[in-house]
Design a protein around this motif. Structure first.
Motif, PDB file in Angstrom:
ATOM      1  N   ILE A   1       1.637   2.107   5.068  1.00  0.00           N
ATOM      2  CA  ILE A   1       2.143   1.407   5.815  1.00  0.00           C
ATOM      3  C   ILE A   1       3.828   1.849   6.946  1.00  0.00           C
ATOM      4  O   ILE A   1       3.253   0.806   7.832  1.00  0.00           O
ATOM      5  CB  ILE A   1       3.885   0.948   4.624  1.00  0.00           C
ATOM      6  N   ASP A   2       3.833   2.779   6.618  1.00  0.00           N
ATOM      7  CA  ASP A   2       5.073   3.149   7.779  1.00  0.00           C
ATOM      8  C   ASP A   2       4.280   3.104   8.818  1.00  0.00           C
ATOM      9  O   ASP A   2       4.459   3.136  10.716  1.00  0.00           O
ATOM     10  CB  ASP A   2       5.212   4.920   7.545  1.00  0.00           C
ATOM     11  N   CYS A   3       3.009   3.787   9.358  1.00  0.00           N
ATOM     12  CA  CYS A   3       1.742   3.453   9.940  1.00  0.00           C
ATOM     13  C   CYS A   3       1.963   1.869  10.365  1.00  0.00           C
ATOM     14  O   CYS A   3       1.602   2.039  11.978  1.00  0.00           O
ATOM     15  CB  CYS A   3       0.760   3.887   9.891  1.00  0.00           C
ATOM     16  N   LEU A   4       1.252   1.922   9.961  1.00  0.00           N
ATOM     17  CA  LEU A   4       0.865   0.318  10.536  1.00  0.00           C
ATOM     18  C   LEU A   4       2.330  -0.788  10.636  1.00  0.00           C
ATOM     19  O   LEU A   4       1.652  -1.538  11.702  1.00  0.00           O
ATOM     20  CB  LEU A   4       0.282  -1.030   8.564  1.00  0.00           C
ATOM     21  N   GLU A   5       3.334  -1.080  10.387  1.00  0.00           N
ATOM     22  CA  GLU A   5       4.591  -1.153  10.850  1.00  0.00           C
ATOM     23  C   GLU A   5       4.600  -1.064  12.378  1.00  0.00           C
ATOM     24  O   GLU A   5       4.499  -2.013  13.100  1.00  0.00           O
ATOM     25  CB  GLU A   5       5.610  -0.701  10.261  1.00  0.00           C
ATOM     26  N   SER A   6       4.376   0.617  12.643  1.00  0.00           N
ATOM     27  CA  SER A   6       4.238   0.478  14.405  1.00  0.00           C
ATOM     28  C   SER A   6       3.266  -0.373  14.993  1.00  0.00           C
ATOM     29  O   SER A   6       2.846  -0.342  16.196  1.00  0.00           O
ATOM     30  CB  SER A   6       3.684   2.378  14.336  1.00  0.00           C
ATOM     31  N   ILE A   7       2.037  -0.330  14.123  1.00  0.00           N
ATOM     32  CA  ILE A   7       1.281  -1.136  14.954  1.00  0.00           C
ATOM     33  C   ILE A   7       1.530  -2.735  15.194  1.00  0.00           C
ATOM     34  O   ILE A   7       1.372  -3.346  15.776  1.00  0.00           O
ATOM     35  CB  ILE A   7      -0.719  -1.318  14.166  1.00  0.00           C
ATOM     36  N   LYS A   8       1.902  -2.605  13.816  1.00  0.00           N
ATOM     37  CA  LYS A   8       2.527  -4.511  14.380  1.00  0.00           C
ATOM     38  C   LYS A   8       3.605  -4.623  15.100  1.00  0.00           C
ATOM     39  O   LYS A   8       3.577  -6.113  15.694  1.00  0.00           O
ATOM     40  CB  LYS A   8       3.233  -3.946  12.846  1.00  0.00           C
ATOM     41  N   ARG A   9       4.063  -3.233  15.376  1.00  0.00           N
ATOM     42  CA  ARG A   9       5.175  -3.329  16.353  1.00  0.00           C
ATOM     43  C   ARG A   9       4.577  -4.138  17.380  1.00  0.00           C
ATOM     44  O   ARG A   9       4.869  -4.814  18.687  1.00  0.00           O
ATOM     45  CB  ARG A   9       6.362  -2.346  16.582  1.00  0.00           C
ATOM     46  N   SER A  10       3.350  -3.124  17.988  1.00  0.00           N
ATOM     47  CA  SER A  10       2.725  -3.100  18.522  1.00  0.00           C
ATOM     48  C   SER A  10       1.785  -4.313  19.469  1.00  0.00           C
ATOM     49  O   SER A  10       1.999  -5.086  20.546  1.00  0.00           O
ATOM     50  CB  SER A  10       1.775  -1.996  19.126  1.00  0.00           C
ATOM     51  N   ARG A  11       1.251  -4.762  18.507  1.00  0.00           N
ATOM     52  CA  ARG A  11       0.597  -5.909  18.821  1.00  0.00           C
ATOM     53  C   ARG A  11       1.412  -7.596  18.745  1.00  0.00           C
ATOM     54  O   ARG A  11       1.239  -8.655  19.532  1.00  0.00           O
ATOM     55  CB  ARG A  11      -0.041  -6.350  17.331  1.00  0.00           C
TER      56      ARG A  11
ATOM     57  N   ALA B   1       0.868  -1.144   0.087  1.00  0.00           N
ATOM     58  CA  ALA B   1       0.278  -0.024   0.069  1.00  0.00           C
ATOM     59  C   ALA B   1       0.692   0.968   0.123  1.00  0.00           C
ATOM     60  O   ALA B   1       2.231   0.833  -0.224  1.00  0.00           O
ATOM     61  CB  ALA B   1      -0.981   0.243   1.238  1.00  0.00           C
ATOM     62  N   ASP B   2       0.223   1.868   0.173  1.00  0.00           N
ATOM     63  CA  ASP B   2       0.736   4.028   0.141  1.00  0.00           C
ATOM     64  C   ASP B   2       2.156   3.731   1.382  1.00  0.00           C
ATOM     65  O   ASP B   2       1.321   3.180   2.122  1.00  0.00           O
ATOM     66  CB  ASP B   2      -0.196   4.827   0.183  1.00  0.00           C
ATOM     67  N   ARG B   3       3.235   4.208   0.657  1.00  0.00           N
ATOM     68  CA  ARG B   3       3.625   4.571   1.871  1.00  0.00           C
ATOM     69  C   ARG B   3       3.591   4.610   3.332  1.00  0.00           C
ATOM     70  O   ARG B   3       4.570   4.567   4.202  1.00  0.00           O
ATOM     71  CB  ARG B   3       5.344   5.156   1.193  1.00  0.00           C
ATOM     72  N   ARG B   4       3.276   6.363   3.520  1.00  0.00           N
ATOM     73  CA  ARG B   4       3.068   6.651   4.554  1.00  0.00           C
ATOM     74  C   ARG B   4       1.683   6.006   5.388  1.00  0.00           C
ATOM     75  O   ARG B   4       2.007   5.899   6.885  1.00  0.00           O
ATOM     76  CB  ARG B   4       2.205   7.807   4.271  1.00  0.00           C
TER      77      ARG B   4
END
Lengths: 485, 485
Positions: free
Chosen positions: B347-357, B342-345
């Motif tokens: 993904i950057d945000c989903l990456e943080s959610i993934k890390r928290s989960r 998806a859009d880079r911005r």
């Protein structure tokens, strides 16, 4: 055309030829119904073998990009609507679309903003295990053993609750820690973090929940508590665990939804809560009816002293403790396996949440871990790891005592020590000054629930070489004295 | 004492002896400061070798349960507060503590309430791949190859975003499907389900979000949309995809937060949305500024016909499509690996959610998949799988046509077919009548967003044997005719 093909080493050449042609077709350089070069021609044009071209054409036919006409050759298939000619470009302004939860997740994501350890930098920031200790051969053995027994099963869907043999093994393991298993059950998760997040998601409240915990505490826990809307009350730590007077006062003042505690090798202070205090904590929690989320974080790494029972064992037949276990810090963090041991009715509900979030934990990870444990490797590994970490712990402690102008030093073992300077001292300033000299550590304020701890720091030593521990602490000590002035 | 020890086959004997003694110590049968039998005595008492007892004592000493006195023997260490004497039992009424989200997760958890396939039952409920097709040797090869290259790295912490070589491979893979990668990025997740749940968690709204999707649609998607508070609008399916008139009407009436679509081998109808319709859908979405979550669910399983571009390719340079990919249904569901493109911005945000989960997806799963792909196994496997599934698909279709009194039959390939009977017909009643005769399937109403579909059913054929497909459909057909009367 065909003059910009370059085969690389990393993949079979026929796949590269196939992908190359696929691109030409998708981009429209090769048009529908256009005849492709003969396999002989193309093999000369691309400088690959004719068999390679034959395989590539056959793959393209399988994928529907090409069709063959008997005796005539291969043709480009009628393509679907080409992407280029398609829809008008849609521009979504993503930063304005994401919600508060997502923005908070980014904001609390320290990993994205931490100082990265460049090469040759002495880094005390990690509390991950030292990969030099990993016994790869036993892991390989475990994998091959398990694949031989039930490879097909491992690669198909598993159960949300977890891989049965591993659950049975870990239940037995916990029973040997003195846990009364009656009325309890277990859920396997993708490590501690998922376990914690799933538990919080079941206990959080729309209007905001409340939690009581040690102060300072594990940063990931603070992050996930906040992301789940919990209001956090931190209770000061003493040398043998949480301050009981303060804890009792807090419990009397307010009805908390739950407590979160790290009784062994507390992160970041490294303190092991004393057996007496464990019993006292459980008395208080029982009196106030507060469930306890126990973080079993590397309690296996005890170097010395008698055994200490986890809180869930101290609770006896009670069902008030949710124990979160993991071998990540003890064995291999790459194997994303953790577990929740708790009341059977709660586990049944967490199982449904787990299923909705990721169906189940990697069966490969679970089965390799299971077989590794079953082969008796944990004991051998722990013996080696404890002795190595103990030497590093003693050495780091000695170097701290020699070089640092600290006020208080804590840590009963594990993989890190915690340092407190005078109240006015600022470890973020210290970090900035040390980073320029090639030494980094974790300033302690991120672990505090109340904005405090600016005068503290955590030193992870598990992955630092002996000579670097000394050199690093010498530099930190000298710089600290300069800042104190 | 010591007369109830029984060694079993499944673990090293010295660990069993150690655990046995540990239990006696924790339970208080062996008291602090009590002298243990000599190694020779105990070896006779337990009928094990003396070396086994020596190893067990040494382990107990390591674990702090026992201490040795030079020349005198081994003694039980002063224990921590024994669990039995500890806190008053705390009883938490868990069912009243869990929140609405957790209760809804249980309620929507069909896996817990579905009819389980007993032995000898012909089950059309699964759409998981047939494990007989799995090429275990290539998986083993991939594991050993990767371990040899970077075993230590694989077992330590990885990155939230994913395993770099796999990301690069999959970006390339998606580019070859015609996707314009500019401005886009990728996140690796633990399968489709985690990817979908993370995306929804970033887009949901406190006051309740809204989504438009095909009706019927993937049950897990309905579940996770509901758990994330989305209001679902389902648009009827036609033979070549969603009804465009209805879709346009819905988009005009309301501002949706996003759309969720399964353009290839739609679950449950098995329909492949036509290229023309794909382009039209993307036109509509772009005009209304609606982001599309595209479920790339087994688009690799096309048996025949020309290639069809995914929506994210059709969108060209636009950033409106969030593509969710997975090889679970194509290769091995046990490897929990999916991806978001998806859009880079975003993904950057989903990456943080993934890390928290869950910090990151299993590196073992990711690296085995990467090496398996890199070794060129996917192409070989797909060839075998497609040809096998195609035979089963044709056969199931033929048997349906021969035996079922259906009104409509859909499914362009993949791993399942979808059957519609006359409106008044009830497939749940049909299931109950068939289950008694040893045949089960999935009634279609669970896939409907509006309570409809009681006259439909999904038939998964991937794991059913040829003769069972015929016998099963014969029974379903006969029973259906009896019910119609």
């Amino acid at each position: 055309m065909f003059n910009d093909f370059k085969a690389t080493e990393d993949r079979p050449v026929f796949i590269q030829v196939k992908d190359y042609l696929k691109r030409l077709i998708i981009k429209g350089s090769l048009q529908p119904e256009q005849k492709l070069p003969s396999t002989r021609e193309l093999s000369l044009l691309l400088s690959v073998s004719r068999n390679t071209v034959i395989s590539a054409y056959s793959e393209l036919e399988n994928d529907g990009f090409v069709y063959a006409v008997q005796g005539k050759g291969s043709y480009v298939a009628a393509a679907s609507a080409p992407p280029v000619a398609a829809a008008p470009s849609c521009e979504i302004d993503w930063p304005s679309r994401i919600n508060g939860y997502a923005r908070q997740a980014v904001e609390l994501d320290r990993m994205k903003r931490g100082i990265r350890a460049e090469k040759n930098v002495i880094s005390f920031t990690s509390i991950a295990p030292d990969e030099k200790l990993f016994d790869l051969d036993n892991v390989k053995r475990a994998f091959l053993d398990r694949m031989a027994i039930e490879g097909n099963v491992l690669l198909n869907y598993g159960y949300a609750k977890g891989y049965k043999p591993l659950i049975d093994y870990l239940l037995n393991y916990m029973e040997h820690k003195g846990v009364d298993l009656s009325g309890k059950d277990m859920l396997i998760t993708s490590g501690f973090t998922e376990a914690f997040d799933i538990v919080l998601s079941a206990l959080r409240r729309k209007e905001g929940g409340s939690v009581v915990c040690e102060n300072p505490t594990h940063y990931t826990a603070i992050k996930n508590l906040k992301l789940n809307g919990f209001d956090i009350t931190g209770i000061p730590m003493e040398h043998d665990g949480i301050n009981l007077t303060e804890l009792e006062r807090a419990l009397t003042e307010r009805a908390y939804d739950c407590a979160y505690l790290i009784p062994s090798y507390h992160n970041p202070t490294g303190i092991v809560t004393s057996p007496v205090k464990r019993a006292a904590i459980m008395h208080l929690m029982a009196r106030h009816g507060i469930p306890v989320i126990e973080d079993g974080f590397n309690e296996e790494l005890r170097y010395s002293g008698s055994h200490v029972s986890p809180l869930i064992a101290t609770a006896g037949q009670g069902n008030g403790v949710i124990y979160l276990g993991s071998f990540s810090k003890v064995l291999f963090p790459g194997l994303r396996v953790g577990w929740v041991l708790a009341d059977r009715r709660l586990i049944d509900c967490l199982e449904s949440i787990k299923r909705s979030r990721s169906i189940h934990t990697s069966t490969l990870d679970q089965s390799v871990l299971y077989q590794y444990l079953r082969n008796g490797n944990l004991e051998k590994y722990l013996k080696k790891a404890r002795s190595e970490y103990k030497r590093k712990y003693e050495w780091t402690k000695l170097c701290c005592e020699t070089h640092l102008p600290y006020k208080k030093l804590s840590g009963d073992g594990g993989l890190h020590l915690f340092v407190e300077f005078e109240e006015r001292f600022d470890t973020t300033a210290l970090l900035n000054a040390c980073a320029g000299q090639g030494v980094i550590f974790t300033p302690g304020d991120m672990f505090y629930t109340d904005g405090g701890g600016r005068h503290t720091m955590r030193l992870g030593f598990s992955r630092v070489k002996f000579e670097d521990i000394e050199r690093g602490l010498e530099i930190i000590g000298l710089t600290a004295r300069q800042l104190i002035g």
